[in-house]
Motif scaffolding. Structure first.
Motif, short mmCIF file in Angstrom:
data_model
loop_
_atom_site.label_atom_id
_atom_site.label_comp_id
_atom_site.label_asym_id
_atom_site.label_seq_id
_atom_site.Cartn_x
_atom_site.Cartn_y
_atom_site.Cartn_z
N VAL A 81 -5.83 4.58 -5.37
CA VAL A 81 -7.00 3.88 -4.83
C VAL A 81 -6.61 2.52 -4.24
O VAL A 81 -6.98 2.19 -3.10
N PHE A 82 -5.85 1.74 -5.00
CA PHE A 82 -5.47 0.43 -4.49
C PHE A 82 -4.47 0.55 -3.34
O PHE A 82 -4.48 -0.26 -2.42
N GLY A 83 -3.61 1.55 -3.37
CA GLY A 83 -2.68 1.77 -2.27
C GLY A 83 -3.40 2.08 -0.97
O GLY A 83 -3.10 1.53 0.09
N ILE A 84 -4.40 2.95 -1.06
CA ILE A 84 -5.21 3.28 0.13
C ILE A 84 -5.97 2.04 0.59
O ILE A 84 -6.08 1.78 1.79
N GLN A 111 -2.71 -13.85 -4.24
CA GLN A 111 -2.88 -13.38 -5.61
C GLN A 111 -3.05 -11.86 -5.65
O GLN A 111 -2.79 -11.24 -6.68
N ALA A 112 -3.46 -11.27 -4.55
CA ALA A 112 -3.63 -9.82 -4.51
C ALA A 112 -2.30 -9.10 -4.69
O ALA A 112 -2.29 -7.93 -5.10
N PHE A 113 -1.20 -9.76 -4.44
CA PHE A 113 0.11 -9.12 -4.58
C PHE A 113 0.60 -9.10 -6.01
O PHE A 113 1.65 -8.53 -6.30
N ILE A 114 -0.17 -9.67 -6.93
CA ILE A 114 0.15 -9.54 -8.35
C ILE A 114 -0.11 -8.11 -8.80
O ILE A 114 0.65 -7.55 -9.59
N LEU A 115 -1.16 -7.49 -8.28
CA LEU A 115 -1.52 -6.13 -8.66
C LEU A 115 -0.42 -5.12 -8.36
O LEU A 115 -0.05 -4.34 -9.24
N PRO A 116 0.16 -5.08 -7.15
CA PRO A 116 1.25 -4.11 -6.92
C PRO A 116 2.44 -4.35 -7.85
O PRO A 116 3.09 -3.39 -8.28
N VAL A 117 2.72 -5.60 -8.16
CA VAL A 117 3.84 -5.89 -9.07
C VAL A 117 3.53 -5.34 -10.46
O VAL A 117 4.38 -4.70 -11.09
N GLY A 152 0.81 -1.21 0.00
CA GLY A 152 0.00 0.00 0.00
C GLY A 152 0.84 1.26 0.00
O GLY A 152 0.58 2.20 -0.76
N ILE A 153 1.88 1.28 0.82
CA ILE A 153 2.77 2.45 0.88
C ILE A 153 3.49 2.63 -0.45
O ILE A 153 3.61 3.76 -0.95
N ALA A 154 3.94 1.54 -1.05
CA ALA A 154 4.64 1.63 -2.33
C ALA A 154 3.71 2.16 -3.42
O ALA A 154 4.11 3.00 -4.24
N MET A 155 2.47 1.71 -3.44
CA MET A 155 1.53 2.18 -4.46
C MET A 155 1.18 3.65 -4.26
O MET A 155 1.06 4.40 -5.23
N ILE A 156 1.03 4.07 -3.01
CA ILE A 156 0.75 5.49 -2.75
C ILE A 156 1.95 6.34 -3.17
O ILE A 156 1.79 7.41 -3.76
N PHE A 157 3.16 5.85 -2.92
CA PHE A 157 4.37 6.56 -3.35
C PHE A 157 4.39 6.70 -4.87
O PHE A 157 4.67 7.77 -5.41
N MET A 158 4.09 5.60 -5.58
CA MET A 158 4.10 5.65 -7.05
C MET A 158 3.03 6.60 -7.57
O MET A 158 3.23 7.25 -8.60
N ALA A 159 1.91 6.69 -6.88
CA ALA A 159 0.85 7.62 -7.31
C ALA A 159 1.29 9.07 -7.13
O ALA A 159 0.96 9.92 -7.95
N PHE A 208 -5.14 -1.21 0.15
CA PHE A 208 -4.21 -2.17 0.77
C PHE A 208 -3.80 -1.69 2.15
O PHE A 208 -3.77 -2.47 3.11
N LEU A 209 -3.44 -0.40 2.25
CA LEU A 209 -3.01 0.13 3.55
C LEU A 209 -4.17 0.14 4.55
O LEU A 209 -3.97 -0.18 5.73
N GLY A 210 -5.36 0.45 4.09
CA GLY A 210 -6.52 0.43 4.98
C GLY A 210 -6.84 -0.97 5.48
O GLY A 210 -7.15 -1.17 6.66
N TYR A 211 -6.76 -1.95 4.58
CA TYR A 211 -7.03 -3.33 4.99
C TYR A 211 -5.96 -3.84 5.95
O TYR A 211 -6.27 -4.53 6.92
N ALA A 212 -4.71 -3.45 5.73
CA ALA A 212 -3.64 -3.82 6.66
C ALA A 212 -3.90 -3.20 8.03
O ALA A 212 -3.72 -3.85 9.07
N GLY A 213 -4.32 -1.94 8.04
CA GLY A 213 -4.63 -1.28 9.31
C GLY A 213 -5.81 -1.93 10.01
O GLY A 213 -5.80 -2.11 11.23
N TYR A 214 -6.81 -2.31 9.23
CA TYR A 214 -7.96 -3.01 9.82
C TYR A 214 -7.52 -4.34 10.45
O TYR A 214 -7.89 -4.64 11.59
N LEU A 215 -6.75 -5.12 9.70
CA LEU A 215 -6.31 -6.42 10.23
C LEU A 215 -5.40 -6.26 11.44
O LEU A 215 -5.45 -7.05 12.39
#
Length: 104
Positions: free
Chosen positions: A36-39, A62-68, A13-20, A41-48
Motif C-alpha cells: 500500500v505504501f509502495g503504491i 520525515q516520510a522517508f522514515i517509513l521505508p527505512v 516506492g519501488i523498494a517497498m513494492i519489491f519487499m511486498a 509513494f510511487l503514485g505520488y512521485a508519478g503525480y509530481l
C-alpha cells in the motif's frame, strides 16, 4: 531539490513494492503495508513528475522514515536459513568431481 525528492519517492516506492512481492517470512500485514505504501509513494512521485504543473508544494523528508522501518522489518523477518540451503546431491557430486580434477 524537487527532482531529488521525486526520485527518492519513486525509489522508496519501488523498494517497498519489491519487499511486498518477495515476502520471505513477513506477515501478511507487513506485506500489505509494504504494498500500500509502495503504491502510494510511487503514485505520488508519478503525480509530481508528470501531472503537477508548478506552484507550491511541501517536502516531508520525515516520510522517508517509513521505508527505512519497513526495510528493517523485512530484513529481520527474512528466513535466512531458507536462503542458505544445502547443495543437492547432484551439486555435491559435481563439486567433488571438480576437486578431483584440480588435484590430478
Amino acid at each position: 531539490m524537487f527532482t531529488w525528492y521525486v526520485g527518492l519517492l519513486a525509489v522508496s516506492g519501488i523498494a517497498m513494492i519489491f519487499m511486498a512481492n518477495v515476502g520471505n517470512g513477513q506477515s501478511d500485514l507487513a506485506r500489505a503495508l509494504n504494498a500500500v505504501f509502495g503504491i502510494g509513494f510511487l503514485g505520488y512521485a508519478g503525480y509530481l513528475a508528470f501531472v503537477f504543473d508548478g506552484g507550491s508544494y511541501l517536502i516531508f523528508f520525515q516520510a522517508f522514515i517509513l521505508p527505512v522501518l519497513l526495510a528493517i522489518n523485512f530484513v529481520k523477518s527474512t528466513n535466512w536459513a531458507a536462503l542458505t540451503t544445502r547443495p543437492t546431491p547432484t551439486q555435491q557430486a559435481w563439486r567433488a568431481y571438480q576437486r578431483e580434477q584440480q588435484r590430478g
